[in-house]
Motif scaffolding. Structure first.
Motif, mmCIF file in Angstrom:
data_model
loop_
_atom_site.group_PDB
_atom_site.id
_atom_site.type_symbol
_atom_site.label_atom_id
_atom_site.label_comp_id
_atom_site.label_asym_id
_atom_site.label_seq_id
_atom_site.Cartn_x
_atom_site.Cartn_y
_atom_site.Cartn_z
ATOM 1 N N UNK A 91 0.827 -1.209 0.000
ATOM 2 C CA UNK A 91 0.000 0.000 0.000
ATOM 3 C C UNK A 91 0.860 1.256 0.000
ATOM 4 N N UNK A 92 1.967 1.198 0.748
ATOM 5 C CA UNK A 92 2.877 2.348 0.790
ATOM 6 C C UNK A 92 3.507 2.593 -0.573
ATOM 7 N N UNK A 93 3.969 1.507 -1.194
ATOM 8 C CA UNK A 93 4.574 1.661 -2.515
ATOM 9 C C UNK A 93 3.547 2.150 -3.529
ATOM 10 N N UNK A 94 2.301 1.709 -3.383
ATOM 11 C CA UNK A 94 1.247 2.166 -4.287
ATOM 12 C C UNK A 94 1.039 3.674 -4.152
ATOM 13 N N UNK A 95 1.050 4.178 -2.908
ATOM 14 C CA UNK A 95 0.894 5.615 -2.689
ATOM 15 C C UNK A 95 2.036 6.389 -3.343
ATOM 16 N N UNK A 96 3.257 5.848 -3.230
ATOM 17 C CA UNK A 96 4.417 6.494 -3.867
ATOM 18 C C UNK A 96 4.268 6.474 -5.380
ATOM 19 N N UNK A 97 3.846 5.334 -5.919
ATOM 20 C CA UNK A 97 3.704 5.200 -7.376
ATOM 21 C C UNK A 97 2.659 6.155 -7.922
ATOM 22 N N UNK A 98 1.495 6.244 -7.263
ATOM 23 C CA UNK A 98 0.439 7.140 -7.751
ATOM 24 C C UNK A 98 0.866 8.602 -7.636
ATOM 25 N N UNK A 99 1.610 8.936 -6.591
ATOM 26 C CA UNK A 99 2.095 10.311 -6.447
ATOM 27 C C UNK A 99 3.090 10.648 -7.553
ATOM 28 N N UNK A 100 3.981 9.716 -7.851
ATOM 29 C CA UNK A 100 4.932 9.938 -8.938
ATOM 30 C C UNK A 100 4.212 10.055 -10.279
ATOM 31 N N UNK A 101 3.144 9.297 -10.427
ATOM 32 C CA UNK A 101 2.332 9.379 -11.644
ATOM 33 C C UNK A 101 1.742 10.781 -11.797
#
Length: 419
Positions: A91-101
């Motif tokens: 979930x943490x990595x997903x938050x980072x990925x969506x923010x980078x997106x």
């Protein structure tokens, strides 16, 4: 006429150079904290963009079950192959990925603005931070990203396609557009303006309309290259999913509306009440209705294809089969690219108040219906109709301003680079 100008060759200050990373860091902090559980909100994600459905599809795929056999997973196989092999489900990595997106989407929006202004690679506009902030902190874009809706990826791909087209990077623009159409078939309305933008320039010609001057003889070669990329991605999708079942479950969903889960659009409630023998006719009508705007808008704004794309984003946000807040949110944010039309908007306050009214009504009626059980579907659909009126008013106002500026009436505004 009082003019607001900026120097295209001005260098970024130290504070300006850190503004973009600071905004991204704030976005990431909020995404990591997640004060509210937004993943299950129907306003922020649809059956085609839901993170919960994406997780279910990945789980089925990893266990050797066709994820498209159950009628729940409707994401592109490109998402399936990416998230099941390269991206962990943290979930943490997903938050980072969506923010980078979203950061990449904001970066693309800034470079579209620079291309429209004719700024060089190392030049800096005083408006860059405003453009980036308008994307990163628009609640219509921010909240779906926190809810991990894949609509954030669609917006990023759309802006990348426009950015590369504005910079005349043909192959990159067509490849980004191919990815976009694979993940969202409704984005087909953007095909014509992106192709024509590659043949013209992105600078503002709203105040000086002229006939399209691009080399239309290049259009068949552009279309052939696009079809090549699109076909390659289709073959890759078939290999990733192990068949062609995904076609009816992903692209077909935008045409046949098999899932009537509530959303912010106009389709779901209409077809809930529809008699079955009328359904095919009205599906055709709704689908064609979305596509018929492409030719008139591109013809009318043939001298400014970037503005035509902007208007089509607004139309897509209203009439898309499975919209979320991020679809009209992108249209609202793109207003920042066209400051020259601000003085010609007729009813911006009315439009803003309609959006404010809808943004208060939708979560309230959604909660009353699905959480409290004290309302019904009519409550929520009434609020989405207000939202559709707000989006329609914004599109009509944008069309009016884009046409009115050509009459040459002097108003206080920005001086825009023209060629």
């Amino acid at each position: 006429m009082t003019e607001k100008t900026w120097s295209p060759t001005s260098r970024p200050t130290v504070s300006a150079s850190y503004a973009f990373p600071a905004m991204v860091a704030v976005r990431l902090l909020v995404a990591l904290v997640q004060p509210f559980d937004l993943i299950h909100d129907h306003q922020l994600s649809s059956p085609l963009t839901s993170y919960r459905n994406l997780q279910e599809g990945i789980h089925l795929f990893r266990n050797g079950i066709d994820p498209y056999s159950g009628g729940v997973f409707r994401h592109s196989p490109l998402y399936l192959s990416l998230f099941s092999t390269l991206i962990p489900k943290s979930k943490t990595f997903s938050a980072v990925l969506w923010t980078l997106c979203d950061a990449l989407g904001a970066y693309a929006l800034v470079h579209i603005w620079r291309a429209r202004q004719g700024l060089g690679k190392h030049a800096h506009s005083t408006r860059d931070e405003l453009v980036a902030g308008a994307y990163l902190f628009n609640p219509y874009l921010f909240l779906p990203s926190v809810a991990l809706s894949t609509s954030s990826f669609e917006n990023m791909l759309a802006l990348l396609a426009l950015m590369f087209a504005s910079q005349k990077k043909q192959s990159k623009a067509l490849l980004a557009l191919s990815f976009l159409l694979h993940t969202s078939l409704s984005s087909l309305v953007l095909l014509a303006p992106v192709l024509l933008l590659l043949l013209s320039d992105p600078h503002s010609h709203l105040a000086s309309p002229r006939a399209f001057s691009g080399d239309l003889k290049r259009l068949p070669s552009l279309m052939a290259e696009f079809l090549l990329y699109f076909s390659f991605l289709a073959v890759a999708s078939c290999l990733a999913s192990g068949g062609i079942t995904w076609v009816s479950q992903t692209w077909g969903a935008s045409l046949t509306l098999p899932d009537l889960t509530p959303n912010t659009g106009l389709w779901w409630y209409f077809f809930t009440e529809m008699f079955d023998h009328f359904r095919p006719f009205f599906l055709m009508v709704f689908s064609v209705h979305l596509l018929i705007y492409t030719a008139p808008v591109c013809i009318k704004f043939q001298y400014d294809l970037l503005y035509a794309s902007f208007v089509l984003f607004g139309i897509l946000g209203i009439f898309k089969a499975y919209p979320t807040l991020s679809d009209p949110g992108l249209f609202i944010t793109m207003h920042v690219l066209f400051p020259e039309v601000y003085p010609y908007l007729r009813y911006p306050i009315v439009t803003a108040l309609l959006h404010l009214h809808a943004s208060l009504l939708m979560p309230l009626f959604h909660n009353l219906w699905l959480a409290q059980g004290t309302g019904n579907a009519n409550f929520f659909y009434a609020s989405t109709l207000v939202f559709a009126c707000a989006n329609g008013a914004a599109v009509i106002d944008a069309l009016w301003a884009g046409l009115r500026i050509a009459l040459g009436e002097e108003k206080e505004g920005w001086v825009i680079a023209q060629e």
